[in-house]
Scaffold this motif. Structure first.
Motif, PDB file in Angstrom:
ATOM      1  N   ASN A 123       0.826  -1.206   0.000  1.00  0.00           N
ATOM      2  CA  ASN A 123       0.000   0.000   0.000  1.00  0.00           C
ATOM      3  C   ASN A 123       0.858   1.251   0.000  1.00  0.00           C
ATOM      4  OD1 ASN A 123      -3.091  -0.597   0.580  1.00  0.00           O
ATOM      5  ND2 ASN A 123      -1.854  -2.138   1.595  1.00  0.00           N
ATOM      6  N   GLU A 124       0.426   2.234  -0.765  1.00  0.00           N
ATOM      7  CA  GLU A 124       1.035   3.565  -0.714  1.00  0.00           C
ATOM      8  C   GLU A 124       0.308   4.318   0.385  1.00  0.00           C
ATOM      9  OE1 GLU A 124       2.900   6.491  -0.413  1.00  0.00           O
ATOM     10  OE2 GLU A 124       3.681   5.472  -2.188  1.00  0.00           O
ATOM     11  N   VAL A 125       1.036   4.657   1.437  1.00  0.00           N
ATOM     12  CA  VAL A 125       0.409   5.334   2.577  1.00  0.00           C
ATOM     13  C   VAL A 125       0.890   6.777   2.722  1.00  0.00           C
ATOM     14  CG1 VAL A 125      -0.016   3.192   3.830  1.00  0.00           C
ATOM     15  CG2 VAL A 125       2.109   4.449   4.225  1.00  0.00           C
ATOM     16  N   GLY A 126       1.712   7.245   1.815  1.00  0.00           N
ATOM     17  CA  GLY A 126       2.289   8.573   1.942  1.00  0.00           C
ATOM     18  C   GLY A 126       1.535   9.700   1.259  1.00  0.00           C
ATOM     19  N   HIS A 127       0.390   9.400   0.666  1.00  0.00           N
ATOM     20  CA  HIS A 127      -0.353  10.450  -0.044  1.00  0.00           C
ATOM     21  C   HIS A 127      -1.333  11.201   0.840  1.00  0.00           C
ATOM     22  CE1 HIS A 127       0.324   8.485  -4.234  1.00  0.00           C
ATOM     23  NE2 HIS A 127       1.347   9.168  -3.833  1.00  0.00           N
ATOM     24  N   GLY A 128      -1.524  10.744   2.051  1.00  0.00           N
ATOM     25  CA  GLY A 128      -2.507  11.358   2.936  1.00  0.00           C
ATOM     26  C   GLY A 128      -1.892  12.427   3.819  1.00  0.00           C
ATOM     27  N   ILE A 129      -2.655  12.835   4.783  1.00  0.00           N
ATOM     28  CA  ILE A 129      -2.191  13.847   5.730  1.00  0.00           C
ATOM     29  C   ILE A 129      -1.235  13.213   6.736  1.00  0.00           C
ATOM     30  CG2 ILE A 129      -4.277  15.244   5.480  1.00  0.00           C
ATOM     31  CD1 ILE A 129      -5.217  14.058   8.168  1.00  0.00           C
ATOM     32  N   VAL A 130      -0.497  14.044   7.434  1.00  0.00           N
ATOM     33  CA  VAL A 130       0.386  13.553   8.482  1.00  0.00           C
ATOM     34  C   VAL A 130      -0.484  13.034   9.619  1.00  0.00           C
ATOM     35  CG1 VAL A 130       2.165  14.191  10.155  1.00  0.00           C
ATOM     36  CG2 VAL A 130       2.215  15.179   7.842  1.00  0.00           C
ATOM     37  N   PRO A 131      -0.286  11.765  10.008  1.00  0.00           N
ATOM     38  CA  PRO A 131      -1.110  11.199  11.087  1.00  0.00           C
ATOM     39  C   PRO A 131      -0.952  11.990  12.388  1.00  0.00           C
ATOM     40  CG  PRO A 131       0.063   9.468   9.929  1.00  0.00           C
ATOM     41  CD  PRO A 131       0.628  10.767   9.443  1.00  0.00           C
ATOM     42  N   ASP A 132      -1.982  11.930  13.223  1.00  0.00           N
ATOM     43  CA  ASP A 132      -2.001  12.714  14.459  1.00  0.00           C
ATOM     44  C   ASP A 132      -1.408  11.994  15.662  1.00  0.00           C
ATOM     45  OD1 ASP A 132      -3.941  10.837  14.978  1.00  0.00           O
ATOM     46  OD2 ASP A 132      -5.425  12.265  15.710  1.00  0.00           O
ATOM     47  N   ASN A 133      -0.910  10.755  15.469  1.00  0.00           N
ATOM     48  CA  ASN A 133      -0.338  10.048  16.612  1.00  0.00           C
ATOM     49  C   ASN A 133       0.983   9.386  16.233  1.00  0.00           C
ATOM     50  OD1 ASN A 133      -0.829   6.993  16.096  1.00  0.00           O
ATOM     51  ND2 ASN A 133      -2.788   7.972  15.582  1.00  0.00           N
TER      52      ASN A 133
END
Length: 173
Positions: A123-133
Protein backbone atom coordinates in the motif's frame (compact mmCIF):
# COMPACT_ATOMS: atom_id res chain seq x y z
CA UNK A 1 9.41 -11.52 -21.24
CA UNK A 2 7.96 -11.77 -17.75
CA UNK A 3 9.91 -10.10 -14.93
CA UNK A 4 11.48 -12.23 -12.23
CA UNK A 5 10.51 -9.69 -9.54
CA UNK A 6 7.61 -7.25 -9.44
CA UNK A 7 6.54 -4.66 -6.88
CA UNK A 8 2.87 -3.59 -7.08
CA UNK A 9 1.93 -0.45 -5.19
CA UNK A 10 -1.42 1.25 -4.76
CA UNK A 11 -3.90 2.80 -2.41
CA UNK A 12 -6.58 0.92 -0.51
CA UNK A 13 -9.09 -0.72 -2.87
CA UNK A 14 -7.15 0.51 -5.92
CA UNK A 15 -7.28 -2.84 -7.72
CA UNK A 16 -3.64 -3.70 -7.01
CA UNK A 17 -4.31 -7.26 -5.80
CA UNK A 18 -6.55 -8.10 -8.75
CA UNK A 19 -3.96 -6.70 -11.16
CA UNK A 20 -1.16 -8.62 -9.42
CA UNK A 21 -3.17 -11.86 -9.55
CA UNK A 22 -3.63 -11.41 -13.30
CA UNK A 23 0.08 -10.84 -13.77
CA UNK A 24 0.93 -13.98 -11.77
CA UNK A 25 -1.55 -16.04 -13.81
CA UNK A 26 0.17 -14.92 -17.03
CA UNK A 27 3.34 -16.81 -16.01
CA UNK A 28 1.58 -20.15 -16.65
CA UNK A 29 3.52 -21.69 -13.76
CA UNK A 30 2.32 -23.22 -10.50
CA UNK A 31 1.15 -20.28 -8.38
CA UNK A 32 1.63 -19.74 -4.65
CA UNK A 33 -0.38 -17.11 -2.81
CA UNK A 34 1.53 -16.07 0.31
CA UNK A 35 -1.09 -14.40 2.50
CA UNK A 36 0.20 -12.16 5.29
CA UNK A 37 -3.07 -10.94 6.78
CA UNK A 38 -4.46 -12.01 10.12
CA UNK A 39 -8.18 -12.16 10.77
CA UNK A 40 -9.18 -10.32 13.93
CA UNK A 41 -12.69 -9.15 13.04
CA UNK A 42 -15.63 -9.72 10.69
CA UNK A 43 -14.60 -6.97 8.27
CA UNK A 44 -11.16 -8.49 7.67
CA UNK A 45 -12.70 -11.95 7.44
CA UNK A 46 -15.02 -10.69 4.68
CA UNK A 47 -12.11 -9.17 2.75
CA UNK A 48 -10.11 -12.39 3.01
CA UNK A 49 -13.12 -14.32 1.71
CA UNK A 50 -13.35 -11.99 -1.31
CA UNK A 51 -9.67 -12.57 -2.09
CA UNK A 52 -10.01 -16.35 -1.70
CA UNK A 53 -13.11 -16.50 -3.89
CA UNK A 54 -11.24 -14.74 -6.72
CA UNK A 55 -8.57 -17.41 -6.87
CA UNK A 56 -9.20 -20.79 -8.42
CA UNK A 57 -7.90 -24.18 -7.38
CA UNK A 58 -4.67 -23.65 -9.35
CA UNK A 59 -3.43 -21.40 -6.52
CA UNK A 60 -1.69 -22.92 -3.51
CA UNK A 61 -2.36 -20.66 -0.51
CA UNK A 62 0.13 -20.34 2.32
CA UNK A 63 -0.93 -18.21 5.28
CA UNK A 64 2.09 -16.71 7.02
CA UNK A 65 1.77 -13.37 8.82
CA UNK A 66 5.39 -13.07 10.02
CA UNK A 67 8.17 -15.28 8.67
CA UNK A 68 8.05 -15.38 4.88
CA UNK A 69 11.63 -16.64 4.47
CA UNK A 70 10.98 -20.40 4.88
CA UNK A 71 8.20 -20.40 2.29
CA UNK A 72 10.22 -18.28 -0.14
CA UNK A 73 13.24 -20.56 0.32
CA UNK A 74 11.13 -23.65 -0.41
CA UNK A 75 10.00 -22.46 -3.85
CA UNK A 76 11.58 -23.52 -7.14
CA UNK A 77 12.30 -21.61 -10.32
CA UNK A 78 9.30 -23.44 -11.82
CA UNK A 79 6.88 -21.50 -9.57
CA UNK A 80 5.67 -17.94 -9.11
CA UNK A 81 4.65 -16.47 -5.77
CA UNK A 82 2.32 -13.57 -4.98
CA UNK A 83 2.89 -11.99 -1.58
CA UNK A 84 -0.21 -10.09 -0.53
CA UNK A 85 0.65 -7.91 1.16
CA UNK A 86 3.75 -6.16 2.48
CA UNK A 87 1.60 -3.69 4.40
CA UNK A 88 -0.12 -6.37 6.46
CA UNK A 89 3.24 -8.11 7.00
CA UNK A 90 4.72 -4.84 8.29
CA UNK A 91 1.68 -4.16 10.47
CA UNK A 92 1.98 -7.61 12.03
CA UNK A 93 5.60 -6.93 12.97
CA UNK A 94 4.88 -3.42 14.21
CA UNK A 95 2.08 -4.66 16.46
CA UNK A 96 4.42 -7.39 17.77
CA UNK A 97 7.06 -4.78 18.69
CA UNK A 98 9.55 -6.47 16.36
CA UNK A 99 12.74 -4.78 15.20
CA UNK A 100 11.49 -3.55 11.81
CA UNK A 101 14.97 -3.01 10.38
CA UNK A 102 15.94 -6.62 11.10
CA UNK A 103 12.65 -8.01 9.77
CA UNK A 104 12.87 -5.87 6.63
CA UNK A 105 16.45 -7.06 6.00
CA UNK A 106 15.31 -10.69 6.43
CA UNK A 107 12.47 -10.17 3.95
CA UNK A 108 14.70 -8.51 1.37
CA UNK A 109 17.29 -11.27 1.68
CA UNK A 110 14.59 -13.93 1.31
CA UNK A 111 13.30 -12.24 -1.85
CA UNK A 112 16.81 -11.90 -3.26
CA UNK A 113 17.57 -15.60 -2.75
CA UNK A 114 14.12 -16.91 -3.73
CA UNK A 115 14.37 -19.17 -6.80
CA UNK A 116 10.77 -18.46 -7.85
CA UNK A 117 9.60 -15.36 -9.64
CA UNK A 118 7.84 -13.11 -7.16
CA UNK A 119 5.23 -10.39 -7.10
CA UNK A 120 4.68 -8.41 -3.91
CA UNK A 121 1.75 -6.08 -3.27
CA UNK A 122 1.99 -3.07 -0.96
CA UNK A 123 0.00 0.00 0.00
CA UNK A 124 1.04 3.57 -0.71
CA UNK A 125 0.41 5.33 2.58
CA UNK A 126 2.29 8.57 1.94
CA UNK A 127 -0.35 10.45 -0.04
CA UNK A 128 -2.51 11.36 2.94
CA UNK A 129 -2.19 13.85 5.73
CA UNK A 130 0.39 13.55 8.48
CA UNK A 131 -1.11 11.20 11.09
CA UNK A 132 -2.00 12.71 14.46
CA UNK A 133 -0.34 10.05 16.61
CA UNK A 134 3.16 8.64 17.02
CA UNK A 135 2.28 5.03 16.17
CA UNK A 136 0.60 5.97 12.90
CA UNK A 137 3.51 8.27 11.97
CA UNK A 138 5.97 5.50 12.78
CA UNK A 139 4.02 3.07 10.60
CA UNK A 140 3.83 5.55 7.72
CA UNK A 141 7.59 6.07 7.83
CA UNK A 142 8.34 2.34 8.08
CA UNK A 143 5.97 1.56 5.19
CA UNK A 144 7.57 4.26 3.07
CA UNK A 145 11.06 2.86 3.73
CA UNK A 146 9.89 -0.68 2.98
CA UNK A 147 8.23 0.41 -0.27
CA UNK A 148 11.41 2.21 -1.37
CA UNK A 149 13.55 -0.89 -0.79
CA UNK A 150 11.06 -3.25 -2.44
CA UNK A 151 10.82 -1.01 -5.49
CA UNK A 152 14.61 -0.82 -5.70
CA UNK A 153 14.94 -4.62 -5.56
CA UNK A 154 12.22 -5.36 -8.14
CA UNK A 155 12.77 -5.48 -11.90
CA UNK A 156 9.27 -4.09 -12.46
CA UNK A 157 7.51 -1.57 -10.23
CA UNK A 158 3.89 -0.70 -10.98
CA UNK A 159 1.47 1.64 -9.25
CA UNK A 160 -2.16 0.67 -9.69
CA UNK A 161 -4.66 3.52 -9.68
CA UNK A 162 -8.36 2.82 -10.29
CA UNK A 163 -7.39 -0.64 -11.51
CA UNK A 164 -4.99 0.75 -14.10
CA UNK A 165 -1.26 -0.06 -13.98
CA UNK A 166 1.18 2.82 -14.18
CA UNK A 167 4.74 1.61 -14.76
CA UNK A 168 7.24 3.23 -12.42
CA UNK A 169 10.23 1.04 -13.34
CA UNK A 170 10.83 -1.59 -16.02
CA UNK A 171 8.43 -2.71 -18.72
CA UNK A 172 5.11 -4.48 -18.63
CA UNK A 173 5.20 -7.89 -20.32
Amino acid sequence: MLPRSTFVLGGAASGKSIWAEGLVESYNLPMVYLATGQVFDDEVEARVKIHKNRRNLRWQTVEEPFDLAPTLASLSDKQVVLIDCATMWLTNHLMNDANLEIEQARLLNALQTCAASWVIVSNEVGHGIVPDNAMARSFREAQGRLNITLAAQAELAVQVIAGLPQVLKGRLP
